[in-house]
Write a protein that holds these residues in place. Structure first.
Motif, PDB file in Angstrom:
ATOM      1  N   ARG A   2       0.856  -1.185   0.000  1.00  0.00           N
ATOM      2  CA  ARG A   2       0.000   0.000   0.000  1.00  0.00           C
ATOM      3  C   ARG A   2       0.892   1.234   0.000  1.00  0.00           C
ATOM      4  O   ARG A   2       1.674   1.426   0.924  1.00  0.00           O
ATOM      5  N   ILE A   3       0.763   2.034  -1.055  1.00  0.00           N
ATOM      6  CA  ILE A   3       1.671   3.163  -1.259  1.00  0.00           C
ATOM      7  C   ILE A   3       0.880   4.457  -1.224  1.00  0.00           C
ATOM      8  O   ILE A   3      -0.024   4.662  -2.040  1.00  0.00           O
ATOM      9  N   GLU A   4       1.224   5.323  -0.297  1.00  0.00           N
ATOM     10  CA  GLU A   4       0.600   6.643  -0.261  1.00  0.00           C
ATOM     11  C   GLU A   4       1.234   7.541  -1.321  1.00  0.00           C
ATOM     12  O   GLU A   4       2.460   7.623  -1.423  1.00  0.00           O
ATOM     13  N   VAL A   5       0.396   8.207  -2.095  1.00  0.00           N
ATOM     14  CA  VAL A   5       0.865   9.130  -3.130  1.00  0.00           C
ATOM     15  C   VAL A   5       0.269  10.505  -2.822  1.00  0.00           C
ATOM     16  O   VAL A   5      -0.950  10.660  -2.789  1.00  0.00           O
ATOM     17  N   ARG A   6       1.146  11.476  -2.598  1.00  0.00           N
ATOM     18  CA  ARG A   6       0.690  12.810  -2.199  1.00  0.00           C
ATOM     19  C   ARG A   6       1.001  13.830  -3.274  1.00  0.00           C
ATOM     20  O   ARG A   6       1.726  13.556  -4.231  1.00  0.00           O
ATOM     21  N   TYR A   7       0.470  15.031  -3.076  1.00  0.00           N
ATOM     22  CA  TYR A   7       0.814  16.133  -3.978  1.00  0.00           C
ATOM     23  C   TYR A   7       2.289  16.493  -3.790  1.00  0.00           C
ATOM     24  O   TYR A   7       2.885  16.221  -2.741  1.00  0.00           O
ATOM     25  N   LEU A   8       2.880  17.121  -4.805  1.00  0.00           N
ATOM     26  CA  LEU A   8       4.287  17.487  -4.756  1.00  0.00           C
ATOM     27  C   LEU A   8       4.571  18.419  -3.583  1.00  0.00           C
ATOM     28  O   LEU A   8       3.809  19.346  -3.305  1.00  0.00           O
ATOM     29  N   GLU A   9       5.679  18.134  -2.898  1.00  0.00           N
ATOM     30  CA  GLU A   9       6.087  18.946  -1.745  1.00  0.00           C
ATOM     31  C   GLU A   9       7.119  20.002  -2.128  1.00  0.00           C
ATOM     32  O   GLU A   9       7.008  21.159  -1.743  1.00  0.00           O
ATOM     33  N   ASP A  10       8.138  19.600  -2.864  1.00  0.00           N
ATOM     34  CA  ASP A  10       9.267  20.481  -3.175  1.00  0.00           C
ATOM     35  C   ASP A  10       8.832  21.554  -4.164  1.00  0.00           C
ATOM     36  O   ASP A  10       8.383  21.238  -5.280  1.00  0.00           O
ATOM     37  N   PRO A  11       8.949  22.836  -3.808  1.00  0.00           N
ATOM     38  CA  PRO A  11       8.539  23.914  -4.721  1.00  0.00           C
ATOM     39  C   PRO A  11       9.254  23.871  -6.067  1.00  0.00           C
ATOM     40  O   PRO A  11       8.672  24.225  -7.091  1.00  0.00           O
ATOM     41  N   SER A  12      10.515  23.441  -6.079  1.00  0.00           N
ATOM     42  CA  SER A  12      11.246  23.386  -7.350  1.00  0.00           C
ATOM     43  C   SER A  12      10.664  22.323  -8.275  1.00  0.00           C
ATOM     44  O   SER A  12      10.610  22.502  -9.502  1.00  0.00           O
ATOM     45  N   ASN A  13      10.217  21.200  -7.705  1.00  0.00           N
ATOM     46  CA  ASN A  13       9.575  20.171  -8.517  1.00  0.00           C
ATOM     47  C   ASN A  13       8.226  20.646  -9.042  1.00  0.00           C
ATOM     48  O   ASN A  13       7.844  20.354 -10.182  1.00  0.00           O
ATOM     49  N   PHE A  14       7.494  21.383  -8.210  1.00  0.00           N
ATOM     50  CA  PHE A  14       6.215  21.919  -8.653  1.00  0.00           C
ATOM     51  C   PHE A  14       6.428  22.916  -9.799  1.00  0.00           C
ATOM     52  O   PHE A  14       5.685  22.919 -10.790  1.00  0.00           O
ATOM     53  N   ALA A  15       7.449  23.756  -9.671  1.00  0.00           N
ATOM     54  CA  ALA A  15       7.749  24.714 -10.734  1.00  0.00           C
ATOM     55  C   ALA A  15       8.105  23.988 -12.032  1.00  0.00           C
ATOM     56  O   ALA A  15       7.680  24.388 -13.128  1.00  0.00           O
ATOM     57  N   ALA A  16       8.874  22.902 -11.918  1.00  0.00           N
ATOM     58  CA  ALA A  16       9.235  22.120 -13.101  1.00  0.00           C
ATOM     59  C   ALA A  16       7.992  21.482 -13.729  1.00  0.00           C
ATOM     60  O   ALA A  16       7.882  21.396 -14.962  1.00  0.00           O
ATOM     61  N   LEU A  17       7.057  21.051 -12.895  1.00  0.00           N
ATOM     62  CA  LEU A  17       5.808  20.478 -13.399  1.00  0.00           C
ATOM     63  C   LEU A  17       5.019  21.517 -14.186  1.00  0.00           C
ATOM     64  O   LEU A  17       4.490  21.226 -15.268  1.00  0.00           O
ATOM     65  N   VAL A  18       4.947  22.729 -13.653  1.00  0.00           N
ATOM     66  CA  VAL A  18       4.221  23.797 -14.342  1.00  0.00           C
ATOM     67  C   VAL A  18       4.893  24.126 -15.669  1.00  0.00           C
ATOM     68  O   VAL A  18       4.236  24.289 -16.705  1.00  0.00           O
ATOM     69  N   ARG A  19       6.235  24.196 -15.659  1.00  0.00           N
ATOM     70  CA  ARG A  19       6.952  24.501 -16.895  1.00  0.00           C
ATOM     71  C   ARG A  19       6.719  23.420 -17.952  1.00  0.00           C
ATOM     72  O   ARG A  19       6.673  23.703 -19.148  1.00  0.00           O
ATOM     73  N   SER A  20       6.598  22.183 -17.508  1.00  0.00           N
ATOM     74  CA  SER A  20       6.414  21.088 -18.462  1.00  0.00           C
ATOM     75  C   SER A  20       5.094  21.194 -19.214  1.00  0.00           C
ATOM     76  O   SER A  20       4.927  20.592 -20.288  1.00  0.00           O
ATOM     77  N   ALA A  21       4.151  21.968 -18.669  1.00  0.00           N
ATOM     78  CA  ALA A  21       2.857  22.124 -19.333  1.00  0.00           C
ATOM     79  C   ALA A  21       2.932  23.067 -20.523  1.00  0.00           C
ATOM     80  O   ALA A  21       2.053  23.044 -21.390  1.00  0.00           O
TER      81      ALA A  21
END
Length: 396
Positions: free
Chosen positions: A173-192
Motif C-alpha cells: 500500500r503506497i501513499e501518493v501525495r501532492y508534490l512537496e518540493d517547490p522546485s519540482n512543482f515549478a518544473a511540473l508547471v513549466r512542463s505544461a
C-alpha cells in the motif's frame, strides 16, 4: 547473465519513470518490486497525483504482455470484467463468454477505484486476485488466469466489509501525495508549456519477466540475520499494538527477495527491509510508526531525517497559529525561530544525504524530507515575509 540483464533493464525502467514523475522514485521502485514478487499493490492518494499515468506507463514497458484496465463502479458487472456473453453463440443456443481482452487473459492489470467493486463482482474479484482464477457464468471449470500482478488505485480507504476484504489482499500500500518540493512543482508547471522530448522507453520481454517472477526472485537467498531482523521488527510493532497477519509477513519475504533481485544482489540485505514500510500498516495514520520502526533497523540517516520532518511540521503549525498577526510579529518569529531551524535542517539533510550515499543506503526518505523543508521554507518566505519564494535562490 539473462537474470542480470533483466534486473538491469528493470532498474533502467525505474530510473526513466522516476525522472518523468517528480517525487515518485520510491513509488515506482516499489511498484516494480511488487510485480517481481508476483503481488498486488495499491496506490492510495487524492485525485491528480499521477496514479493512473504511472501505472499505465509502467505496465506498458512489458513487451508481449496482455494488459487490462478498468475503472470500477458499484454497478460494474462481473461479465464486464471477466468476459461478456457471446451473443452470436447465444442465438445458436450456446451460452459462453468472450474472454479475450478481459481480466481473464491479462498478464498485468490496472484496476482503478478498486474499492468501488460491485457486490456482484466481489467474489470473482477476490478469486482473481487471490488465486488467479475465474468461475465462468455457466458454472464450468474455473479458468486459470495468467495474471502476474495487479496495480490498483483509490482516492480513499475502504469503508465497508466487502471492500475491506479486497484491501486485505493488496499486500503493498503506497501513499501518493501532492508534490512537496517547490522546485519540482515549478518544473511540473513549466512542463505544461514546453514541448517535452520523446521519453526513452526501455522495455522487458514478458518471458523475461515471468522468468524473474517464477524462478530468479525465489532463488534469492534470505540469510538468518534477515530472519532475525524480521522477528525483531514484528516484536517492536506488536509493542506498538500494530499487528500484521502471519500471511502478510510470509508474503513480505518475497518482496525482500524481489528488492534484492532488482538491485542485482544474490541475497537479501538489511536495506531491503525498507520495502516493509509499505506493507505493515492498515491506516495511513499507522504508517509513520511503521516507518520509524523499520528505519530503526536499517537506516539511521533516514531515521534522523524523520526527526527533522517533525521539526518542519512544528514550524508549519506555528505559522498556521500566527495567521492574522502583523508583519512585524511574523518577521520577529522568522528571525528568532524559523530562520535558524530551517537553515540548520537544510544543512543537516545535505550531510545526511552525503553520508547515506557514501554508505550505499537509500536516500528516499531524506529526499522526501528535503522537499518538505523546502516547502515549509517557501511558505515562510511567502506568508511571513511577503517574499516571492520562486525568485529567491539563497537559503534562509
Amino acid at each position: 547473465m539473462e537474470a542480470q540483464d533483466t534486473a538491469q533493464r528493470l532498474r533502467t525502467i525505474t530510473g526513466e519513470l522516476a525522472d518523468r514523475f517528480y517525487e515518485r522514485a520510491d513509488v515506482v521502485r516499489t511498484l516494480v518490486v511488487t510485480l517481481l514478487a508476483g503481488q498486488h499493490s495499491l496506490l492510495l492518494g487524492p485525485p491528480g497525483t499521477a496514479k493512473s499515468e504511472m501505472a499505465r506507463e509502467l505496465t506498458a514497458r512489458f513487451d508481449g504482455a496482455a494488459y487490462w484496465e478498468i475503472l470500477l463502479s458499484k454497478f460494474t458487472a462481473p461479465t464486464r470484467m471477466f468476459g461478456p456473453i457471446d451473443v452470436a453463440a447465444l442465438t445458436r443456443g450456446e451460452y459462453r463468454q468472450v474472454y479475450e481482452g478481459r481480466a481473464t487473459t491479462a498478464h498485468v492489470a490496472f484496476i482503478d477505484e478498486i474499492f468501488k467493486c460491485s457486490t456482484a463482482a466481489l467474489n470473482e474479484t477476490l478469486g482473481y486476485l487471490n488465486e488467479r482464477i475465474y468461475h465462468p457464468e455457466n458454472g464450468g471449470e474455473p479458468i486459470r488466469c495468467p495474471l502476474i500482478g495487479a496495480i490498483t488505485a483509490s482516492n480513499e480507504l475502504p469503508t465497508g466489509e466487502d471492500s475491506a476484504a479486497i484491501y486485505d489482499r493488496l499486500l503493498v500500500r503506497i501513499e501518493v501525495r501532492y508534490l512537496e518540493d517547490p522546485s519540482n512543482f515549478a518544473a511540473l508547471v513549466r512542463s505544461a508549456v514546453r514541448r517535452p522530448k520523446p521519453p526513452t522507453r526501455t522495455t522487458v520481454e514478458l518471458t523475461a519477466l515471468r522468468q524473474a517472477v517464477t524462478e530468479d526472485v525465489p532463488a534469492v537467498e534470505v540469510p538468518d540475520g534477515i530472519v532475525d531482523a524480521v522477528c525483531t521488527l514484528r516484536a517492536a510493532l506488536r509493542r506498538r499494538e500494530l499487528i500484521a497477519s502471519d500471511r502478510r509477513w510470509r508474503q513480505a519475504v518475497g518482496l525482500l527477495q524481489a528488492s534484492a533481485y532488482l538491485d542485482g544482489r544474490p541475497a537479501v540485505a538489511e536495506m531491503d527491509l525498507s520495502i516493509l514500510t509499505h506493507v505493515l500498516w492498515d491506516s495511513p495514520a499507522e504508517r509513520p510508526t511503521v516507518e520509524r520502526e523499520v528505519l530503526h533497523l536499517v537506516n539511521p540517516d533516514a531515521r534522523e531525517a524523520l526527526d527533522l520532518a517533525d521539526a518542519m511540521d512544528e514550524l508549519e503549525a506555528q505559522l498556521d497559529a500566527m495567521a492574522g498577526q502583523s508583519r512585524e510579529a511574523l518577521s520577529e518569529w522568522v528571525i528568532k525561530k524559523a530562520h535558524n531551524k530551517l537553515a540548520t535542517a537544510g544543512k543537516r539533510l545535505e550531510q545526511l544525504r552525503e553520508e547515506a550515499m557514501s554508505a550505499g543506503r537509500s536516500t528516499t526518505v531524506i529526499d522526501r524530507v528535503t522537499g518538505r523543508q523546502r516547502a515549509v521554507r517557501a511558505r515562510v518566505l511567502t506568508e511571513a515575509l511577503g517574499v516571492d519564494a520562486s525568485t529567491v535562490q539563497a537559503r534562509l
